[in-house]
Design an enzyme around this catalytic site. Structure first.
Site, PDB file in Angstrom:
ATOM      1  N   GLY A   9     152.467   9.351  35.838  1.00 22.26           N
ATOM      2  CA  GLY A   9     151.988   9.039  34.502  1.00 22.26           C
ATOM      3  C   GLY A   9     151.771   7.540  34.347  1.00 22.26           C
ATOM      4  O   GLY A   9     151.987   6.764  35.286  1.00 22.26           O
ATOM      5  N   SER A  12     154.489   4.711  35.437  1.00 21.28           N
ATOM      6  CA  SER A  12     155.502   5.473  36.166  1.00 21.28           C
ATOM      7  C   SER A  12     156.008   4.757  37.399  1.00 21.28           C
ATOM      8  O   SER A  12     157.037   5.124  37.965  1.00 21.28           O
ATOM      9  CB  SER A  12     154.923   6.828  36.586  1.00 21.28           C
ATOM     10  N   GLY A  13     155.260   3.744  37.869  1.00 21.96           N
ATOM     11  CA  GLY A  13     155.606   3.062  39.114  1.00 21.96           C
ATOM     12  C   GLY A  13     154.764   3.528  40.288  1.00 21.96           C
ATOM     13  O   GLY A  13     155.022   3.152  41.426  1.00 21.96           O
ATOM     14  N   ALA A  33     139.617  -1.305  44.184  1.00 26.51           N
ATOM     15  CA  ALA A  33     139.922  -1.254  42.753  1.00 26.51           C
ATOM     16  C   ALA A  33     138.749  -0.607  42.032  1.00 26.51           C
ATOM     17  O   ALA A  33     137.605  -0.985  42.240  1.00 26.51           O
ATOM     18  CB  ALA A  33     140.154  -2.665  42.221  1.00 26.51           C
ATOM     19  N   ALA A  35     138.720  -0.099  38.529  1.00 25.69           N
ATOM     20  CA  ALA A  35     138.697  -0.459  37.107  1.00 25.69           C
ATOM     21  C   ALA A  35     137.509  -1.345  36.759  1.00 25.69           C
ATOM     22  O   ALA A  35     137.068  -2.161  37.565  1.00 25.69           O
ATOM     23  CB  ALA A  35     139.992  -1.174  36.728  1.00 25.69           C
ATOM     24  N   HIS A  49     146.716  -7.269  37.804  1.00 23.01           N
ATOM     25  CA  HIS A  49     146.741  -6.557  39.086  1.00 23.01           C
ATOM     26  C   HIS A  49     146.221  -7.447  40.219  1.00 23.01           C
ATOM     27  O   HIS A  49     146.799  -7.472  41.306  1.00 23.01           O
ATOM     28  CB  HIS A  49     145.924  -5.263  39.010  1.00 23.01           C
ATOM     29  N   ARG A  53     148.628  -8.810  43.791  1.00 26.54           N
ATOM     30  CA  ARG A  53     148.370  -8.337  45.156  1.00 26.54           C
ATOM     31  C   ARG A  53     148.596  -9.439  46.181  1.00 26.54           C
ATOM     32  O   ARG A  53     148.289 -10.595  45.921  1.00 26.54           O
ATOM     33  CB  ARG A  53     146.920  -7.866  45.292  1.00 26.54           C
TER      34      ARG A  53
END
Length: 182
Positions: A9, A12-13, A33, A35, A49, A53
Protein backbone atom coordinates in the site's frame (compact mmCIF):
# COMPACT_ATOMS: atom_id res chain seq x y z
CA UNK A 1 17.84 -13.89 -13.90
CA UNK A 2 14.95 -13.30 -11.54
CA UNK A 3 11.82 -11.26 -11.76
CA UNK A 4 10.39 -9.96 -8.49
CA UNK A 5 7.11 -8.11 -7.97
CA UNK A 6 7.00 -6.02 -4.78
CA UNK A 7 3.47 -5.08 -3.76
CA UNK A 8 2.18 -2.92 -0.95
CA UNK A 9 0.00 0.00 0.00
CA UNK A 10 0.93 3.67 0.10
CA UNK A 11 3.90 4.29 2.42
CA UNK A 12 4.19 0.56 3.16
CA UNK A 13 7.95 0.45 2.58
CA UNK A 14 7.70 -1.33 -0.77
CA UNK A 15 10.05 1.04 -2.61
CA UNK A 16 12.65 0.92 0.16
CA UNK A 17 12.45 -2.89 0.14
CA UNK A 18 12.85 -2.97 -3.66
CA UNK A 19 15.84 -0.63 -3.44
CA UNK A 20 17.45 -2.90 -0.82
CA UNK A 21 17.04 -5.84 -3.19
CA UNK A 22 18.74 -3.82 -5.93
CA UNK A 23 21.67 -2.85 -3.69
CA UNK A 24 22.08 -6.38 -2.33
CA UNK A 25 22.24 -7.79 -5.87
CA UNK A 26 25.68 -6.24 -6.33
CA UNK A 27 24.77 -5.56 -9.96
CA UNK A 28 24.70 -2.36 -11.96
CA UNK A 29 21.25 -0.84 -11.33
CA UNK A 30 19.04 0.85 -13.88
CA UNK A 31 16.12 2.58 -12.16
CA UNK A 32 13.11 3.13 -14.40
CA UNK A 33 10.90 5.84 -12.91
CA UNK A 34 7.36 6.07 -14.28
CA UNK A 35 6.10 9.12 -12.37
CA UNK A 36 5.22 12.39 -14.06
CA UNK A 37 4.88 15.69 -12.24
CA UNK A 38 1.29 16.80 -12.77
CA UNK A 39 1.40 19.24 -9.85
CA UNK A 40 3.81 20.77 -7.33
CA UNK A 41 3.24 18.07 -4.70
CA UNK A 42 4.08 15.30 -7.17
CA UNK A 43 7.12 17.24 -8.39
CA UNK A 44 8.34 17.36 -4.78
CA UNK A 45 7.81 13.61 -4.39
CA UNK A 46 9.80 12.95 -7.57
CA UNK A 47 12.61 15.24 -6.40
CA UNK A 48 12.73 13.44 -3.04
CA UNK A 49 12.98 10.03 -4.77
CA UNK A 50 15.69 11.30 -7.15
CA UNK A 51 17.71 12.63 -4.25
CA UNK A 52 17.50 9.43 -2.22
CA UNK A 53 18.81 7.09 -4.96
CA UNK A 54 22.46 6.06 -5.02
CA UNK A 55 24.41 8.31 -7.39
CA UNK A 56 25.86 5.41 -9.37
CA UNK A 57 22.44 4.16 -10.46
CA UNK A 58 21.30 5.02 -13.96
CA UNK A 59 17.87 6.63 -13.88
CA UNK A 60 15.54 6.42 -16.86
CA UNK A 61 12.28 8.33 -16.74
CA UNK A 62 9.67 6.54 -18.84
CA UNK A 63 5.97 7.21 -18.32
CA UNK A 64 4.57 4.94 -21.09
CA UNK A 65 6.93 2.67 -23.09
CA UNK A 66 8.07 0.53 -20.17
CA UNK A 67 8.49 -2.70 -22.15
CA UNK A 68 10.75 -0.95 -24.66
CA UNK A 69 12.97 0.36 -21.86
CA UNK A 70 13.26 -3.08 -20.24
CA UNK A 71 14.55 -4.48 -23.52
CA UNK A 72 16.78 -1.46 -24.18
CA UNK A 73 18.60 -1.84 -20.84
CA UNK A 74 18.53 -5.65 -20.76
CA UNK A 75 21.86 -7.19 -19.74
CA UNK A 76 22.76 -10.12 -17.44
CA UNK A 77 25.08 -7.76 -15.51
CA UNK A 78 22.22 -5.41 -14.61
CA UNK A 79 19.27 -5.28 -12.29
CA UNK A 80 16.40 -3.15 -13.53
CA UNK A 81 14.18 -1.62 -10.85
CA UNK A 82 10.82 -0.25 -12.01
CA UNK A 83 9.03 2.12 -9.64
CA UNK A 84 6.14 1.96 -10.11
CA UNK A 85 3.57 0.03 -12.13
CA UNK A 86 0.71 1.92 -10.50
CA UNK A 87 1.80 5.30 -11.82
CA UNK A 88 2.62 3.70 -15.18
CA UNK A 89 -0.94 2.34 -15.36
CA UNK A 90 -2.32 5.80 -14.52
CA UNK A 91 -0.19 7.30 -17.28
CA UNK A 92 -1.59 4.76 -19.75
CA UNK A 93 -5.14 5.35 -18.61
CA UNK A 94 -4.87 9.09 -19.21
CA UNK A 95 -2.46 8.92 -22.17
CA UNK A 96 -4.90 10.46 -24.64
CA UNK A 97 -5.90 13.33 -22.37
CA UNK A 98 -9.45 12.01 -22.22
CA UNK A 99 -11.80 13.11 -19.48
CA UNK A 100 -13.75 10.13 -18.21
CA UNK A 101 -17.44 10.11 -17.26
CA UNK A 102 -18.56 9.50 -13.69
CA UNK A 103 -20.89 6.76 -14.87
CA UNK A 104 -21.11 4.42 -17.82
CA UNK A 105 -18.66 2.40 -19.85
CA UNK A 106 -15.02 3.48 -19.79
CA UNK A 107 -13.32 3.44 -23.20
CA UNK A 108 -9.64 2.74 -22.62
CA UNK A 109 -7.09 4.43 -24.90
CA UNK A 110 -5.64 2.20 -27.67
CA UNK A 111 -2.19 2.52 -26.11
CA UNK A 112 -3.48 0.94 -22.89
CA UNK A 113 -3.55 -2.75 -23.86
CA UNK A 114 -0.76 -2.40 -26.42
CA UNK A 115 1.72 -1.23 -23.77
CA UNK A 116 0.58 -3.85 -21.27
CA UNK A 117 1.17 -6.58 -23.88
CA UNK A 118 4.62 -5.11 -24.61
CA UNK A 119 5.46 -5.17 -20.89
CA UNK A 120 4.46 -8.84 -20.56
CA UNK A 121 6.54 -9.74 -23.61
CA UNK A 122 9.56 -7.76 -22.38
CA UNK A 123 9.40 -9.43 -18.95
CA UNK A 124 9.80 -12.82 -20.61
CA UNK A 125 12.62 -11.68 -22.95
CA UNK A 126 14.71 -9.42 -20.71
CA UNK A 127 18.05 -10.91 -19.60
CA UNK A 128 18.37 -8.66 -16.52
CA UNK A 129 17.17 -9.31 -13.02
CA UNK A 130 14.05 -7.18 -12.62
CA UNK A 131 12.33 -5.76 -9.54
CA UNK A 132 8.91 -4.18 -10.14
CA UNK A 133 7.10 -2.09 -7.54
CA UNK A 134 3.31 -1.85 -7.59
CA UNK A 135 0.52 -0.77 -5.28
CA UNK A 136 -2.02 -3.25 -4.01
CA UNK A 137 -5.07 -1.02 -4.30
CA UNK A 138 -7.81 -3.58 -3.81
CA UNK A 139 -7.73 -3.88 -0.03
CA UNK A 140 -10.03 -0.96 0.75
CA UNK A 141 -13.59 -0.03 0.01
CA UNK A 142 -14.99 0.09 -3.52
CA UNK A 143 -14.23 3.61 -4.76
CA UNK A 144 -16.84 6.09 -5.92
CA UNK A 145 -16.89 6.93 -9.62
CA UNK A 146 -16.54 4.86 -12.77
CA UNK A 147 -12.94 5.85 -13.53
CA UNK A 148 -11.81 5.01 -10.00
CA UNK A 149 -13.46 1.60 -10.19
CA UNK A 150 -11.96 1.05 -13.65
CA UNK A 151 -8.49 1.90 -12.30
CA UNK A 152 -8.96 -0.46 -9.34
CA UNK A 153 -9.98 -3.29 -11.69
CA UNK A 154 -7.15 -2.68 -14.16
CA UNK A 155 -4.54 -2.41 -11.39
CA UNK A 156 -5.70 -5.73 -9.98
CA UNK A 157 -5.53 -7.36 -13.42
CA UNK A 158 -2.06 -5.90 -14.06
CA UNK A 159 -0.73 -7.11 -10.70
CA UNK A 160 -2.10 -10.59 -11.36
CA UNK A 161 -0.58 -10.83 -14.84
CA UNK A 162 2.83 -9.54 -13.71
CA UNK A 163 2.83 -11.83 -10.65
CA UNK A 164 2.14 -14.81 -12.92
CA UNK A 165 5.26 -13.97 -14.98
CA UNK A 166 7.50 -13.18 -11.99
CA UNK A 167 9.52 -15.77 -10.09
CA UNK A 168 8.90 -13.99 -6.81
CA UNK A 169 6.14 -11.83 -5.36
CA UNK A 170 6.52 -10.03 -2.04
CA UNK A 171 3.86 -8.06 -0.16
CA UNK A 172 5.21 -5.29 2.09
CA UNK A 173 3.18 -3.89 4.99
CA UNK A 174 4.60 -1.63 7.73
CA UNK A 175 8.05 -2.14 6.18
CA UNK A 176 7.85 -5.90 6.66
CA UNK A 177 8.08 -8.22 3.63
CA UNK A 178 5.81 -11.24 3.30
CA UNK A 179 6.83 -13.60 0.50
CA UNK A 180 3.78 -14.62 -1.54
CA UNK A 181 5.60 -16.53 -4.29
CA UNK A 182 9.13 -17.95 -4.65
Amino acid sequence: MTRTLVLGGARSGKSAYAERLAIESGKEVVYIATATAGDAEMAARIAHHRGSRPGEWTTVEEPLALGNQLLRWSSPERLILVDCLTLWLSNLLFSNGQQYPDVGEIALPPLFHEQQDMLASALTKCSSDIVLVSNEVGLGIMPFGAISRCFLDEQGRLNQSVAAICDRAVFVAAGLPLVLKG
